[in-house]
Write an enzyme that holds these catalytic residues in place. Structure first.
Site, PDB file in Angstrom:
ATOM      1  N   PRO A   1       6.614  16.337  -0.039  1.00  0.00           N
ATOM      2  CA  PRO A   1       6.803  15.410  -1.161  1.00  0.00           C
ATOM      3  C   PRO A   1       8.050  14.541  -1.000  1.00  0.00           C
ATOM      4  CG  PRO A   1       7.515  17.621  -1.762  1.00  0.00           C
ATOM      5  CD  PRO A   1       6.949  17.723  -0.370  1.00  0.00           C
ATOM      6  N   GLY A   2       7.949  13.298  -1.406  1.00  0.00           N
ATOM      7  CA  GLY A   2       9.108  12.401  -1.416  1.00  0.00           C
ATOM      8  C   GLY A   2       9.357  11.934  -2.842  1.00  0.00           C
TER       9      GLY A   2
ATOM     10  N   TYR B   1       2.588  -3.583  -5.368  1.00  0.00           N
ATOM     11  CA  TYR B   1       1.494  -2.683  -5.776  1.00  0.00           C
ATOM     12  C   TYR B   1       1.060  -2.865  -7.220  1.00  0.00           C
ATOM     13  CZ  TYR B   1       3.959  -0.224  -1.992  1.00  0.00           C
ATOM     14  OH  TYR B   1       4.610   0.093  -0.843  1.00  0.00           O
TER      15      TYR B   1
ATOM     16  N   TYR C   1      11.316   4.785  -3.217  1.00  0.00           N
ATOM     17  CA  TYR C   1      10.730   3.588  -2.606  1.00  0.00           C
ATOM     18  C   TYR C   1      11.232   2.268  -3.205  1.00  0.00           C
ATOM     19  CZ  TYR C   1       7.580   7.097  -0.678  1.00  0.00           C
ATOM     20  OH  TYR C   1       7.077   8.201  -0.042  1.00  0.00           O
TER      21      TYR C   1
ATOM     22  N   CYS D   1      13.493 -16.669  -6.867  1.00  0.00           N
ATOM     23  CA  CYS D   1      12.764 -17.914  -6.981  1.00  0.00           C
ATOM     24  C   CYS D   1      11.289 -17.661  -6.688  1.00  0.00           C
ATOM     25  CB  CYS D   1      13.362 -18.927  -6.006  1.00  0.00           C
ATOM     26  SG  CYS D   1      12.916 -20.584  -6.456  1.00  0.00           S
ATOM     27  N   GLU D   2      10.656 -16.908  -7.560  1.00  0.00           N
ATOM     28  CA  GLU D   2       9.266 -16.516  -7.328  1.00  0.00           C
ATOM     29  C   GLU D   2       8.686 -16.016  -8.649  1.00  0.00           C
ATOM     30  OE1 GLU D   2       8.508 -15.154  -3.606  1.00  0.00           O
ATOM     31  OE2 GLU D   2       6.887 -13.791  -4.145  1.00  0.00           O
TER      32      GLU D   2
ATOM     33  N   ARG E   1       8.249  -2.982  -5.792  1.00  0.00           N
ATOM     34  CA  ARG E   1       7.004  -2.257  -6.049  1.00  0.00           C
ATOM     35  C   ARG E   1       6.075  -2.950  -7.049  1.00  0.00           C
ATOM     36  NH1 ARG E   1       6.468   2.187  -7.799  1.00  0.00           N
ATOM     37  NH2 ARG E   1       4.819   2.898  -6.407  1.00  0.00           N
TER      38      ARG E   1
HETATM   39  N1  LLP Z   1       4.128  12.517   4.298  1.00  0.00           N
HETATM   40  C1  LLP Z   1       3.591  11.439   4.908  1.00  0.00           C
HETATM   41  C2  LLP Z   1       3.002  11.598   6.219  1.00  0.00           C
HETATM   42  C3  LLP Z   1       3.614  10.200   4.266  1.00  0.00           C
HETATM   43  O1  LLP Z   1       3.072   9.162   4.876  1.00  0.00           O
HETATM   44  C4  LLP Z   1       4.207  10.073   3.000  1.00  0.00           C
HETATM   45  C5  LLP Z   1       4.257   8.785   2.318  1.00  0.00           C
HETATM   46  C6  LLP Z   1       4.761  11.220   2.408  1.00  0.00           C
HETATM   47  C7  LLP Z   1       4.697  12.423   3.089  1.00  0.00           C
HETATM   48  C8  LLP Z   1       5.441  11.194   1.072  1.00  0.00           C
HETATM   49  O2  LLP Z   1       4.623  10.754   0.036  1.00  0.00           O
HETATM   50  P1  LLP Z   1       5.124  10.881  -1.479  1.00  0.00           P
HETATM   51  O3  LLP Z   1       5.228  12.354  -1.796  1.00  0.00           O
HETATM   52  O4  LLP Z   1       6.440  10.225  -1.589  1.00  0.00           O
HETATM   53  O5  LLP Z   1       4.081  10.193  -2.269  1.00  0.00           O
HETATM   54  N2  LLP Z   1       5.852   2.570  -0.469  1.00  0.00           N
HETATM   55  C9  LLP Z   1       4.846   3.217  -1.286  1.00  0.00           C
HETATM   56  C10 LLP Z   1       4.625   4.647  -0.885  1.00  0.00           C
HETATM   57  C11 LLP Z   1       4.281   4.805   0.574  1.00  0.00           C
HETATM   58  C12 LLP Z   1       4.099   6.235   0.932  1.00  0.00           C
HETATM   59  C13 LLP Z   1       3.928   6.374   2.407  1.00  0.00           C
HETATM   60  N3  LLP Z   1       3.831   7.704   2.848  1.00  0.00           N
HETATM   61  C14 LLP Z   1       5.269   3.124  -2.740  1.00  0.00           C
HETATM   62  O6  LLP Z   1       6.291   2.516  -3.024  1.00  0.00           O
HETATM   63  O7  LLP Z   1       4.577   3.608  -3.634  1.00  0.00           O
END
Ligand code: LLP
Length: 463
Positions: free
Chosen positions: A315-316, A361, A418, A388-389, A357
């Site tokens: 998790p991130g 998205y 992110y 400017c957008e 974001r």
């Molecule tokens: N593991 C892998 C292999 C991944 O590709 C990712 C996220 C994670 C773990 C962590 O995912 P999380 O738990 O954070 O959802 N930029 C986008 C999100 C891109 C996520 C890419 N991979 C945003 O701002 O929503």
């Protein structure tokens, strides 16, 4: 038809009883208003933060990061132990990586997942033992792989046939032994925004399930590569459990087939656990999620009569997302008359350069007046940046007190994941500092950019 005093709010957003409230699931636990109505995070008032560091400002609540890291670890530990296995949690550093954050998550017993050579260096600079790192990426260069093998990265997650051969050459040249996993694409679509899903069949990550066996056979032939298991990540900001369960059972079929060629001690099921950005977001609680995923794997292994592997997760967002709050100063407000309604635009001193974001998205956020409580009736606003957008939207739809005015501080919640990593210098706006707060104390963990920083890369200046 909307009346002039009721602009078009989306269906999911209702008028709050109190446009100064702080919805628990969205804000850090420490967020509170003091007697005067000023917002405090980690025991520090937003006025003091703005005076000390300026705005815009990315605030990170250290205790919230630590608490969420430890809750995740405990939830997966508990579920794994209950089913007779173990679980490792890797913090997905792409969500927000600084050396301080690396130290916090290591302290809480997590490992760290990196996906580029740059992230690898930040994790190492943060003091991570390389053995506790996982290294991802669909296009790791030879130099990145050499560095990873040289420092002893715990697991490299292989993403292509070409990468197997790059690693084979490196271990044969150096005599190193390297543990690797194979990333597979289970074909399961995550229940989220298409752009965020990373396990569609038509996407760049991993091996399709029916190509994986040949790749694993090749890995097992290479002296110096130790195949430890399969890896699968199905997407990001996922609220339910169905996608994780479906993906886990598909991957288990392959795992079972690969057992014919040797033991497989591990299985990594990725991250992607969703968080609340607005009051209507309702992600599955972590404990339920952990139990649902782990029990699916345990029952799947029992049904197949195969040993239960050690599990890992990545998790991130679920660790840092709700720990982050961005502070802005409101510069202008403007009432824009639509066909049958008026929309109030509230402009802040940052925007898509510190939070891309919404533009990328269509992401939704929640905002609150932070320097004080407002006294006016809730009015539907759109919070926009200074770029400017016209797509430079920070919060598309929110109710704020009608007396919101230039000079007020505005706080946007759940910006910990992110936002800083996707930030840019669009329109030559300097990137804000990242300030950690905890127990009434604040400190810079990433310094903000200055105009001098912006000019420093312009090679034309000194000519
Ligand atoms: N593991 C892998 C292999 C991944 O590709 C990712 C996220 C994670 C773990 C962590 O995912 P999380 O738990 O954070 O959802 N930029 C986008 C999100 C891109 C996520 C890419 N991979 C945003 O701002 O929503």
């Amino acid at each position: 038809m909307h009346s002039a005093d009721s602009p078009p709010a989306p269906g999911w957003l209702s008028v709050p009883d109190d446009a100064n409230d702080l919805v628990e699931a969205v804000w850090p636990q420490s967020a509170e208003r003091d007697a005067s109505g000023e917002l405090r995070i980690g025991g520090v008032g937003v006025g003091e933060l703005a005076r000390t560091y300026g705005t815009p400002l990315q605030v990170i609540d250290e205790n919230e990061v630590r608490r969420r890291a430890s809750v995740l670890r405990a939830a997966f530990d508990r579920a794994a132990t209950a089913h007779g296995t173990s679980a490792r949690v890797y913090y997905a550093g792409k969500a927000l990586l600084t050396t301080s954050i690396v130290r916090w998550v290591l302290d809480e017993g997590l490992n760290v997942d990196v996906c580029t050579g740059g992230e690898l260096e930040v994790a190492l600079a943060g003091g991570a033992d390389a053995g506790r790192l996982g290294f991802h990426g669909n296009n790791k260069s030879v130099a990145e792989l050499e560095r990873a093998v040289q420092v002893g990265v715990g697991t490299i997650i292989i993403d292509s046939v070409i990468e197997i051969e790059r690693l084979a050459a490196i271990v044969s040249r150096t005599g190193a032994s390297q543990r690797v996993m194979l990333r597979v694409n289970s074909g399961v679509h995550a229940e989220t925004h298409d752009f965020l899903a990373t396990a569609h069949e038509d996407q760049k990550f991993g091996f399709p399930l029916d190509h994986a066996a040949a790749a694993v056979t090749r890995i097992r032939e290479v002296d110096g590569l130790v195949f430890t298991g399969l890896h699968c990540h199905i997407g990001s900001q996922i609220f339910g459990v169905a996608g994780f369960r479906e993906s886990a059972s598909r991957v288990l079929d392959l795992h079972q087939q690969l057992l014919e060629g040797g033991e497989i001690p591990q299985l990594n099921l990725g991250g992607g656990f969703g968080i609340a950005y607005t009051r209507v977001d309702d992600p599955t609680p972590i404990a339920d999620l952990a139990e649902a995923i782990v029990s699916t794997v345990a029952e799947g292994c029992a049904a197949r009569g195969i040993p239960l592997p050690d599990l890992s997760f990545e998790p991130g967002r679920a660790i840092v997302g709700n720990a982050g709050v961005t502070l802005y100063e409101i510069g202008t407000t403007k009432d824009v008359t639509l066909d049958s309604a008026v929309r109030r635009y509230v402009s802040v001193d940052g925007g898509m350069s510190d939070n891309a974001r919404p533009a990328l998205y269509g992401a939704q956020y929640s905002a609150r007046l932070a320097s004080r409580t407002g006294t006016g009736e809730p009015v539907l606003v759109r919070v926009v940046g200074k770029h400017c957008e016209s797509g430079d939207i920070v919060v598309d739809h929110e109710y704020l007190p009608a007396d919101v005015t230039p000079g007020d501080l505005l706080a946007v919640a759940a910006t910990g994941a992110y936002c800083a990593p996707l930030s840019s210098n669009y329109n030559h706006v300097p990137r804000p500092p990242i300030v950690a707060v905890a127990d009434g104390v604040s400190r810079v963990i990433v310094r903000g950019e200055s105009i001098a920083d912006l000019l420093a890369r312009d090679a034309g200046i000194s000519q």
